[in-house]
Design a protein around this motif. Structure first.
Motif, PDB file in Angstrom:
ATOM      1  N   LEU A   5      14.348  -4.623   5.239  1.00  0.00           N
ATOM      2  CA  LEU A   5      13.010  -4.755   5.817  1.00  0.00           C
ATOM      3  C   LEU A   5      12.239  -3.448   5.692  1.00  0.00           C
ATOM      4  O   LEU A   5      11.054  -3.450   5.331  1.00  0.00           O
ATOM      5  CB  LEU A   5      13.099  -5.177   7.284  1.00  0.00           C
ATOM      6  N   GLU A   6      12.901  -2.330   5.970  1.00  0.00           N
ATOM      7  CA  GLU A   6      12.242  -1.028   5.823  1.00  0.00           C
ATOM      8  C   GLU A   6      11.766  -0.822   4.390  1.00  0.00           C
ATOM      9  O   GLU A   6      10.676  -0.302   4.158  1.00  0.00           O
ATOM     10  CB  GLU A   6      13.188   0.098   6.218  1.00  0.00           C
ATOM     11  N   LYS A   7      12.576  -1.222   3.434  1.00  0.00           N
ATOM     12  CA  LYS A   7      12.206  -1.078   2.023  1.00  0.00           C
ATOM     13  C   LYS A   7      10.947  -1.890   1.723  1.00  0.00           C
ATOM     14  O   LYS A   7      10.012  -1.402   1.078  1.00  0.00           O
ATOM     15  CB  LYS A   7      13.359  -1.526   1.134  1.00  0.00           C
ATOM     16  N   VAL A   8      10.920  -3.127   2.187  1.00  0.00           N
ATOM     17  CA  VAL A   8       9.759  -3.985   1.959  1.00  0.00           C
ATOM     18  C   VAL A   8       8.526  -3.399   2.625  1.00  0.00           C
ATOM     19  O   VAL A   8       7.441  -3.370   2.034  1.00  0.00           O
ATOM     20  CB  VAL A   8      10.026  -5.423   2.460  1.00  0.00           C
ATOM     21  N   LEU A   9       8.675  -2.908   3.853  1.00  0.00           N
ATOM     22  CA  LEU A   9       7.536  -2.329   4.566  1.00  0.00           C
ATOM     23  C   LEU A   9       7.001  -1.088   3.855  1.00  0.00           C
ATOM     24  O   LEU A   9       5.787  -0.880   3.800  1.00  0.00           O
ATOM     25  CB  LEU A   9       7.922  -1.994   6.005  1.00  0.00           C
ATOM     26  N   LYS A  10       7.891  -0.289   3.295  1.00  0.00           N
ATOM     27  CA  LYS A  10       7.443   0.883   2.535  1.00  0.00           C
ATOM     28  C   LYS A  10       6.661   0.446   1.303  1.00  0.00           C
ATOM     29  O   LYS A  10       5.638   1.043   0.956  1.00  0.00           O
ATOM     30  CB  LYS A  10       8.636   1.745   2.122  1.00  0.00           C
ATOM     31  N   GLU A  11       7.136  -0.615   0.633  1.00  0.00           N
ATOM     32  CA  GLU A  11       6.430  -1.121  -0.549  1.00  0.00           C
ATOM     33  C   GLU A  11       5.049  -1.639  -0.163  1.00  0.00           C
ATOM     34  O   GLU A  11       4.064  -1.388  -0.861  1.00  0.00           O
ATOM     35  CB  GLU A  11       7.256  -2.212  -1.223  1.00  0.00           C
ATOM     36  N   VAL A  12       4.974  -2.365   0.949  1.00  0.00           N
ATOM     37  CA  VAL A  12       3.693  -2.888   1.423  1.00  0.00           C
ATOM     38  C   VAL A  12       2.761  -1.723   1.764  1.00  0.00           C
ATOM     39  O   VAL A  12       1.580  -1.738   1.416  1.00  0.00           O
ATOM     40  CB  VAL A  12       3.894  -3.811   2.650  1.00  0.00           C
ATOM     41  N   SER A  13       3.313  -0.710   2.417  1.00  0.00           N
ATOM     42  CA  SER A  13       2.524   0.459   2.776  1.00  0.00           C
ATOM     43  C   SER A  13       1.939   1.127   1.533  1.00  0.00           C
ATOM     44  O   SER A  13       0.760   1.503   1.517  1.00  0.00           O
ATOM     45  CB  SER A  13       3.393   1.453   3.545  1.00  0.00           C
ATOM     46  N   MET A  14       2.740   1.262   0.498  1.00  0.00           N
ATOM     47  CA  MET A  14       2.262   1.882  -0.737  1.00  0.00           C
ATOM     48  C   MET A  14       1.153   1.046  -1.376  1.00  0.00           C
ATOM     49  O   MET A  14       0.170   1.586  -1.886  1.00  0.00           O
ATOM     50  CB  MET A  14       3.418   2.070  -1.722  1.00  0.00           C
ATOM     51  N   GLU A  15       1.292  -0.267  -1.335  1.00  0.00           N
ATOM     52  CA  GLU A  15       0.258  -1.141  -1.890  1.00  0.00           C
ATOM     53  C   GLU A  15      -1.046  -1.016  -1.106  1.00  0.00           C
ATOM     54  O   GLU A  15      -2.128  -0.965  -1.679  1.00  0.00           O
ATOM     55  CB  GLU A  15       0.733  -2.600  -1.905  1.00  0.00           C
ATOM     56  N   ILE A  16      -0.938  -0.962   0.212  1.00  0.00           N
ATOM     57  CA  ILE A  16      -2.132  -0.815   1.053  1.00  0.00           C
ATOM     58  C   ILE A  16      -2.822   0.512   0.748  1.00  0.00           C
ATOM     59  O   ILE A  16      -4.049   0.578   0.649  1.00  0.00           O
ATOM     60  CB  ILE A  16      -1.767  -0.915   2.552  1.00  0.00           C
ATOM     61  N   LYS A  17      -2.031   1.563   0.578  1.00  0.00           N
ATOM     62  CA  LYS A  17      -2.604   2.882   0.298  1.00  0.00           C
ATOM     63  C   LYS A  17      -3.360   2.898  -1.027  1.00  0.00           C
ATOM     64  O   LYS A  17      -4.265   3.703  -1.210  1.00  0.00           O
ATOM     65  CB  LYS A  17      -1.514   3.945   0.301  1.00  0.00           C
ATOM     66  N   LYS A  18      -3.006   1.997  -1.931  1.00  0.00           N
ATOM     67  CA  LYS A  18      -3.731   1.923  -3.205  1.00  0.00           C
ATOM     68  C   LYS A  18      -5.162   1.424  -2.997  1.00  0.00           C
ATOM     69  O   LYS A  18      -6.051   1.748  -3.765  1.00  0.00           O
ATOM     70  CB  LYS A  18      -3.019   0.978  -4.173  1.00  0.00           C
ATOM     71  N   PHE A  19      -5.373   0.600  -1.965  1.00  0.00           N
ATOM     72  CA  PHE A  19      -6.673  -0.032  -1.755  1.00  0.00           C
ATOM     73  C   PHE A  19      -7.527   0.626  -0.682  1.00  0.00           C
ATOM     74  O   PHE A  19      -8.734   0.460  -0.670  1.00  0.00           O
ATOM     75  CB  PHE A  19      -6.476  -1.511  -1.402  1.00  0.00           C
ATOM     76  N   PHE A  20      -6.908   1.348   0.240  1.00  0.00           N
ATOM     77  CA  PHE A  20      -7.640   1.972   1.340  1.00  0.00           C
ATOM     78  C   PHE A  20      -7.278   3.442   1.428  1.00  0.00           C
ATOM     79  O   PHE A  20      -6.104   3.796   1.379  1.00  0.00           O
ATOM     80  CB  PHE A  20      -7.262   1.349   2.697  1.00  0.00           C
ATOM     81  N   SER A  21      -8.274   4.269   1.629  1.00  0.00           N
ATOM     82  CA  SER A  21      -7.976   5.663   1.967  1.00  0.00           C
ATOM     83  C   SER A  21      -7.582   5.664   3.444  1.00  0.00           C
ATOM     84  O   SER A  21      -7.842   4.706   4.170  1.00  0.00           O
ATOM     85  CB  SER A  21      -9.205   6.541   1.761  1.00  0.00           C
ATOM     86  N   GLU A  22      -6.992   6.734   3.900  1.00  0.00           N
ATOM     87  CA  GLU A  22      -6.598   6.797   5.308  1.00  0.00           C
ATOM     88  C   GLU A  22      -7.825   6.717   6.205  1.00  0.00           C
ATOM     89  O   GLU A  22      -7.806   6.052   7.241  1.00  0.00           O
ATOM     90  CB  GLU A  22      -5.822   8.077   5.596  1.00  0.00           C
ATOM     91  N   GLU A  23      -8.913   7.327   5.792  1.00  0.00           N
ATOM     92  CA  GLU A  23     -10.158   7.274   6.567  1.00  0.00           C
ATOM     93  C   GLU A  23     -10.669   5.833   6.675  1.00  0.00           C
ATOM     94  O   GLU A  23     -11.049   5.380   7.756  1.00  0.00           O
ATOM     95  CB  GLU A  23     -11.217   8.167   5.907  1.00  0.00           C
TER      96      GLU A  23
END
Length: 75
Positions: A33-51
């Motif tokens: 699950l942690e692995k999947v969540l990290k992958e999802v996090s990386m995908e989200i970071k591709k589309f949104f800046s932290e701001e």
């Protein structure tokens, strides 16, 4: 792949083989699950800046608060 873990017989008898096996399987599921969540996090970071992310979070919070206040007739 096969992973072998050496556990003293006394500990296996004390804790129980099924209990140990179950806990190890649960832990493996958590790691997956942690692995999947990290992958999802990386995908989200591709589309949104932290701001942008925090702006969106704030917008959602405000909307949720407005809905909450409506249910209780708060102003």
């Amino acid at each position: 792949m096969k992973l072998m873990i050496e556990i003293p017989d006394e500990e296996v008898y004390e804790l129980g083989r099924k209990t140990l096996q179950s806990k190890i399987e649960e832990y493996v599921q958590i790691l997956k699950l942690e692995k999947v969540l990290k992958e999802v996090s990386m995908e989200i970071k591709k589309f949104f800046s932290e701001e942008d992310y925090w702006k969106e979070v704030e917008k959602i919070r405000e909307e949720a608060w407005r809905e909450y206040k409506k249910e209780f007739n708060l102003k």
